[in-house]
Design a protein around this motif. Sequence first.
Motif, mmCIF file in Angstrom:
data_model
loop_
_atom_site.group_PDB
_atom_site.id
_atom_site.type_symbol
_atom_site.label_atom_id
_atom_site.label_comp_id
_atom_site.label_asym_id
_atom_site.label_seq_id
_atom_site.Cartn_x
_atom_site.Cartn_y
_atom_site.Cartn_z
ATOM 1 N N THR A 17 -8.194 -19.512 -24.820
ATOM 2 C CA THR A 17 -9.398 -18.696 -24.666
ATOM 3 C C THR A 17 -10.490 -19.155 -25.615
ATOM 4 O OG1 THR A 17 -7.994 -16.824 -24.058
ATOM 5 C CG2 THR A 17 -10.255 -16.326 -24.638
ATOM 6 N N TRP A 18 -10.108 -19.427 -26.881
ATOM 7 C CA TRP A 18 -11.104 -19.919 -27.835
ATOM 8 C C TRP A 18 -11.599 -21.306 -27.441
ATOM 9 C CZ3 TRP A 18 -14.073 -17.186 -30.445
ATOM 10 C CH2 TRP A 18 -13.660 -16.016 -31.081
ATOM 11 N N ARG A 19 -10.736 -22.124 -26.878
ATOM 12 C CA ARG A 19 -11.183 -23.438 -26.413
ATOM 13 C C ARG A 19 -12.239 -23.280 -25.326
ATOM 14 N NH1 ARG A 19 -6.695 -27.368 -24.015
ATOM 15 N NH2 ARG A 19 -6.698 -25.756 -22.413
ATOM 16 N N GLY A 24 -17.874 -23.466 -23.720
ATOM 17 C CA GLY A 24 -19.070 -22.787 -23.248
ATOM 18 C C GLY A 24 -20.214 -22.921 -24.243
ATOM 19 N N GLY A 25 -19.896 -22.820 -25.536
ATOM 20 C CA GLY A 25 -20.913 -23.019 -26.565
ATOM 21 C C GLY A 25 -21.474 -24.432 -26.561
ATOM 22 N N ALA A 136 -14.513 -15.405 -24.963
ATOM 23 C CA ALA A 136 -13.734 -15.236 -26.198
ATOM 24 C C ALA A 136 -12.681 -14.144 -26.021
ATOM 25 C CB ALA A 136 -14.677 -14.884 -27.344
ATOM 26 N N PRO A 137 -11.647 -14.135 -26.871
ATOM 27 C CA PRO A 137 -10.678 -13.033 -26.842
ATOM 28 C C PRO A 137 -11.354 -11.694 -27.109
ATOM 29 C CG PRO A 137 -9.874 -14.852 -28.183
ATOM 30 C CD PRO A 137 -11.295 -15.170 -27.861
ATOM 31 N N LEU A 193 -17.815 -26.198 -14.221
ATOM 32 C CA LEU A 193 -17.014 -26.095 -13.002
ATOM 33 C C LEU A 193 -15.540 -25.866 -13.323
ATOM 34 C CD1 LEU A 193 -18.648 -28.935 -10.879
ATOM 35 C CD2 LEU A 193 -18.816 -26.468 -10.469
ATOM 36 N N TRP A 194 -15.080 -26.326 -14.473
ATOM 37 C CA TRP A 194 -13.690 -26.151 -14.885
ATOM 38 C C TRP A 194 -13.449 -24.768 -15.499
ATOM 39 C CZ3 TRP A 194 -11.534 -25.546 -19.852
ATOM 40 C CH2 TRP A 194 -10.146 -25.639 -19.904
ATOM 41 N N LEU A 195 -14.460 -24.208 -16.170
ATOM 42 C CA LEU A 195 -14.310 -22.921 -16.837
ATOM 43 C C LEU A 195 -14.269 -21.778 -15.804
ATOM 44 C CD1 LEU A 195 -16.779 -23.377 -19.835
ATOM 45 C CD2 LEU A 195 -14.282 -23.274 -19.958
#
Length: 406
Positions: A17-19, A24-25, A136-137, A193-195
């Motif tokens: 999730t953090w990855r 995204g950032g 994010a979590p 597209l992957w997220l």
Amino acid sequence: MPVQDGVRGTDLGVRRTWRACLLGGAVFAVGMAGTTLPTPLYGHYQDKFGFSELTVTIVYAVYAFAVIGVLLLAGNASDTVGRRPVILAALGCAAVSAVCFLLATSLGWLYAGRLLSGLSAGLLTGAATAYVMELAPRDGAARATLVATAANMGGLGCGPLLAGVLAQYAPWPLYLPFAVHLALVACSAVVVLWLPETVRERRRLGTVRPQKPSLPPQVRPVFGPAATASFAGFALFGVFTSVSPAFLAESLNERNHAVSGLVVAMAFFASTAGQLAVGRVGVSRSLPLGCGLLLVGLALLAGALLWDLLALVVASAVVGGIGQGLAFRAALSAVAQASPADRRAAVISTLFVVAYGGISLPVIGVGVLTGPMGLEGAGLVFIACMTVLVTSSAAYLIKRPVPAGA
């Protein structure tokens, strides 16, 4: 063992999730970098196309007008159609903007490139900020806010730094920075597209409605000084990013593009530090403190103009950047806290419209005055006007401080 496996699986899920949040950032940073990429290159374009300093400021202001238009017409689009489609549209605008600069054979291409860059920023700012925080979590809101803030302002700072270094030390100064950015945008599109999508209930694009600037009565006492400080802080950034390279070249004989890019980048990096400091300083103290640092930054800039000192330009970028970061994040927090929940988005959009007005209108004024008064004289008039605005805001905040809970 099953318990350990469960813990291990939970840890792995949190890391993933953090990855996703960090990716995204990174996409956010790449998009915002494109909006400041041309900053150290305007001197090259002036030599190539033969236009005045006023034209430079108008080309720069076109970007801000485009951002304002998007915020008013489609600032809430990602809430309706989803984060990924809006971010992909923003990256598409960024890519076409880079192509305009790559193909630029006349001034019209620069206007088109800046217009598309503004559309990209207007679409990206709200959607990417929300997306980073949603990826994010659930217990990571504070860290996610840090990621979003660093991506936004850090990306803005990396744009002029990247362009300045490439223009100074690599071939094809008017082409290579945009080719590199185009490649980064393409990679970012693949990442998006992957997220995963984070908006579960999506509707058709036709259901998006323009947002009207809105100011409920209970927000007005806070909004006035907050908006004034935001306007002045963004105006200082506008002058730095539009005319500081010309000042460095003409008055200080500093024609190293990497240096001019670094000076602008330092202002944005300092703003990131200022925004991060709000959590420790507190909103009620950050607004007047930010105004005070903006005044110091303006005074340092005045000294740089009067005595032609590069050290004062750098000091102004750092101090003014910290002040802008403190004031703007505190202003955003204060007006959001004072707004009723059902009007909050409209109030925040209004604050952003005022802030981006600070990037455009004073910058054009500096360009108009540069002809009859010279760059130094125009800059001093700008500093005097901004000093009055910031002083008025600071005096109001000292008499009527923002509540500590805001």
